[in-house]
Design a protein around this motif. Structure first.
Motif, PDB file in Angstrom:
ATOM      1  N   THR A  95       0.830  -1.211   0.000  1.00 48.67           N
ATOM      2  CA  THR A  95       0.000   0.000   0.000  1.00 48.67           C
ATOM      3  C   THR A  95       0.859   1.254   0.000  1.00 48.67           C
ATOM      4  N   ASN A  96       2.086   1.131  -0.475  1.00 48.92           N
ATOM      5  CA  ASN A  96       2.987   2.270  -0.592  1.00 48.92           C
ATOM      6  C   ASN A  96       2.828   2.874  -1.993  1.00 48.92           C
ATOM      7  N   LEU A  97       3.901   3.285  -2.583  1.00 46.71           N
ATOM      8  CA  LEU A  97       3.894   3.896  -3.909  1.00 46.71           C
ATOM      9  C   LEU A  97       4.215   2.863  -4.987  1.00 46.71           C
ATOM     10  N   GLY A  98       3.980   3.250  -6.222  1.00 41.90           N
ATOM     11  CA  GLY A  98       4.339   2.413  -7.353  1.00 41.90           C
ATOM     12  C   GLY A  98       4.476   3.259  -8.601  1.00 41.90           C
ATOM     13  N   THR A  99       4.908   2.633  -9.676  1.00 40.30           N
ATOM     14  CA  THR A  99       5.024   3.306 -10.965  1.00 40.30           C
ATOM     15  C   THR A  99       4.227   2.559 -12.008  1.00 40.30           C
ATOM     16  N   LEU A 100       3.812   3.299 -13.017  1.00 39.31           N
ATOM     17  CA  LEU A 100       3.051   2.726 -14.123  1.00 39.31           C
ATOM     18  C   LEU A 100       3.523   3.392 -15.401  1.00 39.31           C
ATOM     19  N   HIS A 111      -0.693   3.269  -3.911  1.00 36.21           N
ATOM     20  CA  HIS A 111      -1.510   2.058  -3.874  1.00 36.21           C
ATOM     21  C   HIS A 111      -2.486   2.141  -2.702  1.00 36.21           C
ATOM     22  N   GLY A 112      -3.752   1.905  -3.005  1.00 36.12           N
ATOM     23  CA  GLY A 112      -4.804   2.025  -2.010  1.00 36.12           C
ATOM     24  C   GLY A 112      -4.902   0.830  -1.091  1.00 36.12           C
ATOM     25  N   PRO A 113      -5.928   0.826  -0.241  1.00 38.17           N
ATOM     26  CA  PRO A 113      -6.026  -0.174   0.829  1.00 38.17           C
ATOM     27  C   PRO A 113      -6.212  -1.612   0.355  1.00 38.17           C
ATOM     28  N   ARG A 114      -6.664  -1.841  -0.875  1.00 39.29           N
ATOM     29  CA  ARG A 114      -6.789  -3.221  -1.347  1.00 39.29           C
ATOM     30  C   ARG A 114      -5.434  -3.868  -1.588  1.00 39.29           C
ATOM     31  N   GLY A 115      -4.413  -3.043  -1.763  1.00 34.58           N
ATOM     32  CA  GLY A 115      -3.049  -3.540  -1.810  1.00 34.58           C
ATOM     33  C   GLY A 115      -2.621  -4.087  -3.156  1.00 34.58           C
ATOM     34  N   PHE A 116      -1.420  -3.731  -3.555  1.00 42.05           N
ATOM     35  CA  PHE A 116      -0.793  -4.250  -4.768  1.00 42.05           C
ATOM     36  C   PHE A 116      -0.499  -5.740  -4.558  1.00 42.05           C
ATOM     37  N   ASP A 118      -3.433  -6.082  -6.430  1.00 41.23           N
ATOM     38  CA  ASP A 118      -4.837  -5.917  -6.795  1.00 41.23           C
ATOM     39  C   ASP A 118      -4.960  -4.681  -7.697  1.00 41.23           C
ATOM     40  N   ALA A 119      -5.551  -4.866  -8.879  1.00 39.55           N
ATOM     41  CA  ALA A 119      -5.679  -3.748  -9.822  1.00 39.55           C
ATOM     42  C   ALA A 119      -6.512  -2.613  -9.236  1.00 39.55           C
ATOM     43  N   GLY A 120      -7.418  -2.947  -8.324  1.00 38.73           N
ATOM     44  CA  GLY A 120      -8.251  -1.919  -7.714  1.00 38.73           C
ATOM     45  C   GLY A 120      -7.511  -1.019  -6.750  1.00 38.73           C
ATOM     46  N   ALA A 121      -6.273  -1.354  -6.412  1.00 44.34           N
ATOM     47  CA  ALA A 121      -5.471  -0.504  -5.528  1.00 44.34           C
ATOM     48  C   ALA A 121      -4.689   0.551  -6.288  1.00 44.34           C
ATOM     49  N   VAL A 122      -4.504   0.344  -7.591  1.00 39.85           N
ATOM     50  CA  VAL A 122      -3.597   1.183  -8.379  1.00 39.85           C
ATOM     51  C   VAL A 122      -4.147   2.609  -8.501  1.00 39.85           C
TER      52      VAL A 122
END
Length: 226
Positions: A95-100, A111-116, A118-122
């Protein structure tokens, strides 16, 4: 997760009485830009990052020390004021940061609470930015969007609130170009969070303001808008 580039639907405020004013992108000149091109990335859901992300002149995390984190809506929402001095905190793993990689450009996202992974967290997590030096102006591209909102909250080095700015977002590129009233160099950091079904990210952070290209119109009444 489907990503779209966003359109900021509010007209720039050439002259305003707010602590931070939105101005046309060609009005300010900056000497530094962070485009996240050196970070590992990927298509689809992208890549997850751990810890605080360090770039030259600025650093990126989830929130500032002293802030709370609420996730009941499925998005990150930060609460409270940071404790002094302004200090970055990363998110937990997943649930930290990421790149796309979005159309050839690297975008930084939370990244949201559903967690990477999970596409719904992006893009549904919060991002916090801390500058090495206090800034009087900055510009940042907001990427993604499906008719929701993005909120930027600005703080000084002691964690005191300068201003909160919320904008609606849609399906095109949007750049927020922001100037501190009176060109006061006291923006130490800011946070980015959103309430958008597709989530949002940031790109091309410009700072180290060099000069004002032209004059700002005076606000009604003839006082100086800064």
């Amino acid at each position: 997760m489907r990503w779209l580039v966003l359109l900021l639907c509010a007209s720039p405020a050439l002259a305003c009485e707010d602590p931070i004013c939105e101005v046309p992108i060609d009005l300010l000149r900056f000497t530094r830009i962070i485009d996240f091109s050196s970070l590992p990335s990927g298509y689809g859901i992208g890549r997850a990052l751990t810890g605080v992300v360090d770039e030259k002149g600025a650093h990126f995390g989830e929130r500032f020390a002293g802030q709370g984190l609420e996730t009941a809506t499925g998005h990150d929402h930060l609460t409270g004021l940071p404790q002094p001095p302004l200090t970055l905190l990363p998110g937990e793993e997943g649930t930290n940061l990421g790149t796309l990689n979005l159309w050839g450009d690297n975008v930084l996202k939370g990244h949201g609470p559903r967690g990477f992974p999970d596409a719904g967290a992006v893009g549904e997590g919060a991002i916090a930015v801390l500058f090495d030096r206090d800034q009087p102006a900055l510009a940042v591209d907001i990427r993604g969007g499906e008719g929701g909102t993005v909120t930027l909250v600005f703080f000084d080095r002691l964690g005191r609130l300068i201003q909160t700015i919320t904008r609606q977002v849609d399906r095109d590129t949007g750049t927020l170009t922001l100037l501190r009233r009176g060109e006061i160099p006291d923006i130490a950091g800011f946070t980015v969070e959103n309430e958008d079904p597709e989530g949002l990210g940031i790109d091309n952070l410009r700072f180290e303001f060099r000069e004002l290209l032209g004059a700002l119109p005076a606000p009604p009444g003839g006082s100086d808008a800064g």
